[in-house]
Design an enzyme around this catalytic site. Structure first.
Site, PDB file in Angstrom:
ATOM      1  N   THR A  68     -51.351  14.213 -43.246  1.00 61.52           N
ATOM      2  CA  THR A  68     -50.999  13.291 -44.108  1.00 61.52           C
ATOM      3  C   THR A  68     -51.219  12.399 -44.303  1.00 61.52           C
ATOM      4  O   THR A  68     -50.392  11.570 -45.364  1.00 61.52           O
ATOM      5  CB  THR A  68     -49.289  13.867 -45.272  1.00 61.52           C
ATOM      6  OG1 THR A  68     -48.489  13.506 -43.936  1.00 61.52           O
ATOM      7  CG2 THR A  68     -49.523  15.480 -45.351  1.00 61.52           C
ATOM      8  N   SER A  69     -52.079  11.577 -42.944  1.00 59.93           N
ATOM      9  CA  SER A  69     -51.798  10.011 -43.344  1.00 59.93           C
ATOM     10  C   SER A  69     -53.344   9.756 -42.641  1.00 59.93           C
ATOM     11  O   SER A  69     -53.540   9.204 -41.764  1.00 59.93           O
ATOM     12  CB  SER A  69     -50.724   9.729 -41.942  1.00 59.93           C
ATOM     13  OG  SER A  69     -50.749   8.399 -42.143  1.00 59.93           O
ATOM     14  N   LYS A  70     -53.644  10.158 -44.387  1.00 62.77           N
ATOM     15  CA  LYS A  70     -54.640  10.149 -44.884  1.00 62.77           C
ATOM     16  C   LYS A  70     -55.886   9.213 -45.049  1.00 62.77           C
ATOM     17  O   LYS A  70     -55.108   9.260 -46.705  1.00 62.77           O
ATOM     18  CB  LYS A  70     -56.240  11.027 -44.327  1.00 62.77           C
ATOM     19  CG  LYS A  70     -55.323  12.393 -42.960  1.00 62.77           C
ATOM     20  CD  LYS A  70     -55.703  14.028 -43.118  1.00 62.77           C
ATOM     21  CE  LYS A  70     -55.184  14.473 -42.079  1.00 62.77           C
ATOM     22  NZ  LYS A  70     -56.651  14.604 -40.870  1.00 62.77           N
ATOM     23  N   CYS A 104     -62.609  14.377 -41.036  1.00 64.26           N
ATOM     24  CA  CYS A 104     -61.724  15.070 -40.937  1.00 64.26           C
ATOM     25  C   CYS A 104     -61.875  16.285 -41.321  1.00 64.26           C
ATOM     26  O   CYS A 104     -62.312  16.064 -43.055  1.00 64.26           O
ATOM     27  CB  CYS A 104     -60.546  14.231 -41.747  1.00 64.26           C
ATOM     28  SG  CYS A 104     -59.125  15.437 -42.606  1.00 64.26           S
ATOM     29  N   ASN A 106     -61.401  19.515 -42.862  1.00 62.97           N
ATOM     30  CA  ASN A 106     -60.205  19.469 -44.045  1.00 62.97           C
ATOM     31  C   ASN A 106     -60.532  18.848 -44.953  1.00 62.97           C
ATOM     32  O   ASN A 106     -60.785  18.999 -46.267  1.00 62.97           O
ATOM     33  CB  ASN A 106     -58.857  19.617 -43.556  1.00 62.97           C
ATOM     34  CG  ASN A 106     -58.357  20.630 -42.386  1.00 62.97           C
ATOM     35  OD1 ASN A 106     -58.364  21.823 -43.269  1.00 62.97           O
ATOM     36  ND2 ASN A 106     -58.034  20.587 -41.041  1.00 62.97           N
ATOM     37  N   LYS A 282     -59.395  15.367 -29.377  1.00 63.95           N
ATOM     38  CA  LYS A 282     -58.857  16.225 -29.777  1.00 63.95           C
ATOM     39  C   LYS A 282     -58.366  17.431 -28.535  1.00 63.95           C
ATOM     40  O   LYS A 282     -59.177  17.146 -27.704  1.00 63.95           O
ATOM     41  CB  LYS A 282     -58.366  17.405 -30.574  1.00 63.95           C
ATOM     42  CG  LYS A 282     -59.214  16.599 -32.393  1.00 63.95           C
ATOM     43  CD  LYS A 282     -58.177  15.864 -32.563  1.00 63.95           C
ATOM     44  CE  LYS A 282     -57.941  15.447 -34.227  1.00 63.95           C
ATOM     45  NZ  LYS A 282     -57.302  14.562 -34.558  1.00 63.95           N
ATOM     46  N   SER A 313     -53.239  16.998 -32.996  1.00 62.80           N
ATOM     47  CA  SER A 313     -53.583  15.952 -33.719  1.00 62.80           C
ATOM     48  C   SER A 313     -52.692  14.177 -33.649  1.00 62.80           C
ATOM     49  O   SER A 313     -51.587  14.857 -34.064  1.00 62.80           O
ATOM     50  CB  SER A 313     -53.686  16.469 -34.945  1.00 62.80           C
ATOM     51  OG  SER A 313     -54.376  15.508 -35.720  1.00 62.80           O
ATOM     52  N   HIS A 318     -50.595  20.308 -34.663  1.00 64.11           N
ATOM     53  CA  HIS A 318     -51.216  20.884 -35.614  1.00 64.11           C
ATOM     54  C   HIS A 318     -50.602  21.637 -36.623  1.00 64.11           C
ATOM     55  O   HIS A 318     -50.811  23.073 -35.464  1.00 64.11           O
ATOM     56  CB  HIS A 318     -52.773  20.576 -35.761  1.00 64.11           C
ATOM     57  CG  HIS A 318     -53.011  20.831 -36.891  1.00 64.11           C
ATOM     58  ND1 HIS A 318     -53.441  21.378 -37.873  1.00 64.11           N
ATOM     59  CD2 HIS A 318     -52.594  19.265 -37.960  1.00 64.11           C
ATOM     60  CE1 HIS A 318     -53.493  20.706 -39.091  1.00 64.11           C
ATOM     61  NE2 HIS A 318     -53.664  19.390 -38.958  1.00 64.11           N
ATOM     62  N   MET A 322     -56.959  21.737 -37.400  1.00 68.26           N
ATOM     63  CA  MET A 322     -57.678  20.772 -38.002  1.00 68.26           C
ATOM     64  C   MET A 322     -59.279  20.870 -38.607  1.00 68.26           C
ATOM     65  O   MET A 322     -59.401  21.898 -37.535  1.00 68.26           O
ATOM     66  CB  MET A 322     -58.347  20.193 -36.805  1.00 68.26           C
ATOM     67  CG  MET A 322     -56.727  18.580 -37.419  1.00 68.26           C
ATOM     68  SD  MET A 322     -56.154  19.594 -35.383  1.00 68.26           S
ATOM     69  CE  MET A 322     -56.818  19.207 -33.829  1.00 68.26           C
ATOM     70  N   GLY A 323     -59.495  20.927 -39.422  1.00 66.83           N
ATOM     71  CA  GLY A 323     -61.180  21.753 -39.376  1.00 66.83           C
ATOM     72  C   GLY A 323     -62.521  21.278 -38.578  1.00 66.83           C
ATOM     73  O   GLY A 323     -63.024  22.106 -38.205  1.00 66.83           O
TER      74      GLY A 323
END
Length: 402
Positions: A68-70, A104, A106, A282, A313, A318, A322-323
């Site tokens: 959520t820090s994106k 990213c 996602n 990662k 992550s 996570h 992650m996508g």
């Protein structure tokens, strides 16, 4: 007392897959932030609420987790055959930097819907009912992503019955194709080599002082990723977030593995450089299928999955997957001999369903080996996500932020 008024910038707050972030059109950013550099980074840090020594991001739009820090910047395409350029910035929570070194996966699911809703796609390509194919240039890593976005009554369809483990509510399905996903040098410097396996090996012996010598598959696909066996680092592969994130020694161990793997992959020149490159690579650990209970309370049966994967992550386990790491998983599973394919039964898979902390995810990949060189290539990786606009309008930051 003199003060600086706030400025407001058009923005959209969106969920994409199991992440969410603040989206901007490039032309809407202040002029100084329309080009890469210190001004842009300072602006995005302030928008998200970083750096925050309390690690809560209370004074910003961030949610105090890597998911959520994106931030996202979308621009008119600069590459022929593409609709938009997509640039992703992973904002550090407690340190003053934005990491541009990777994509990213996602939030990639939200780019197509955002492009349609924000005037990047010509009206004559948007049917009253049907699907719009949006071709995206992922500027961080220099790759193409194709999104298939459903449209109903001439508008992006956001609601639906597609369920994604790690996301509470169902939504409309967005199919993504990550074309030629082996990572290479892009704007953010995702990788030091065009090779899918930068060390030249499917499995390496990775020496990590204080941890030992670990078998590792280091792959550039979707995002540079280091895979190790769960048992080799003292885990089962069925762990949930609290099992890892509440253990400072475990987090320090995984960061050591990540840093040494980054050096072997040629992503950094010095061990200490890893601290300034948190988004990539990662690190993930894999294990054969086993029964476990996901974080939601959902029971995952071994017979319903091909393997277990847990990934970290930005220094934390996570909550789902992650996508981009899912692309790496699908790619590695398609190549016999990698630790991922071995955990999945020792054969090549055109698609795998893996278990993660929130449930399961299916990803497919098409791999081919060159008969002469023996090098592997993957034409594309495919998976489905969903996306939804959460809020749109303006974000505000103090005028002297940048």
């Amino acid at each position: 007392m003199p003060h600086v008024p706030q400025i407001k910038i058009p923005a959209t707050y969106m969920r994409g897959g199991t992440s969410k972030g603040v989206f901007f059109r490039l032309q809407d950013l202040p002029e100084a932030a329309q080009v890469p550099g210190e001004a842009r980074d300072k602006l995005l840090l302030r928008v998200i609420g970083s750096p925050d020594p309390y690690a809560k991001q209370i004074d910003g739009m961030g949610g105090a987790t890597s998911s959520t820090s994106k931030t996202v910047i979308v621009a008119k395409a600069t590459r022929p055959g593409h609709d938009v350029d997509y640039l992703f910035g992973q904002v550090s929570i407690d340190k003053p930097f934005v990491d541009w070194s990777g994509n990213c996966g996602n939030l990639s699911a939200a780019i197509g819907p955002y492009a349609i809703s924000n005037g990047f796609i010509p009206a004559d390509r948007i049917p009253e009912n049907g699907t719009v194919t949006v071709t995206i240039w992922q500027a961080n890593i220099g790759k193409t992503i194709i999104a298939h976005v459903p449209v109903t009554n001439g508008q992006v369809q956001e609601t639906g019955d597609f369920e994604l483990d790690g996301v509470t509510f169902p939504a409309a399905e967005v199919q993504l194709e990550f074309m030629d996903p082996a990572a290479e040098e892009g704007e953010g410097g995702a990788g030091a080599s065009n090779s899918m396996f930068p060390t030249g090996q499917l499995v390496d012996e990775l020496e990590v002082p204080g941890v030992g010598t670990l078998k590792a598959t280091m792959i550039n696909a979707g995002i540079p990723t280091i895979f190790v066996n769960a048992l080799d680092v003292g885990y089962k592969g069925s762990e949930l977030q609290d099992d890892i994130n509440g253990d400072p020694k475990a987090l320090a161990m995984f960061e050591l593995i990540r840093a040494h793997g980054a050096m072997r992959m040629g992503l950094i020149a010095h061990l200490e450089d890893a601290a300034r490159r948190q988004h990539t690579p990662k690190v993930a650990f894999v294990a054969p299928p086993a029964d476990y209970v996901a974080s939601s309370g959902k029971r995952v049966a071994a017979q319903d999955i091909d393997l277990l994967v847990r990934a970290l992550s930005m220094g934390k386990l996570h909550h789902a997957m992650m996508g981009t790491a899912a692309v790496a998983i699908g790619t590695a599973a398609a190549i016999p001999g990698t630790l991922v394919s071995l955990a999945a039964g020792g054969r090549a898979h055109e698609a795998v369903r893996f278990g993660h902390p929130s449930g399961t995810l299916r990803v497919g990949a098409q791999a081919e080996q060159d008969a002469q060189s023996g090098d592997w290539a993957v034409k594309k990786a495919v998976m489905s996500r969903s996306a939804r606009v959460l809020m749109e309008g303006w974000v505000r930051v103090p005028g002297d932020t940048f």
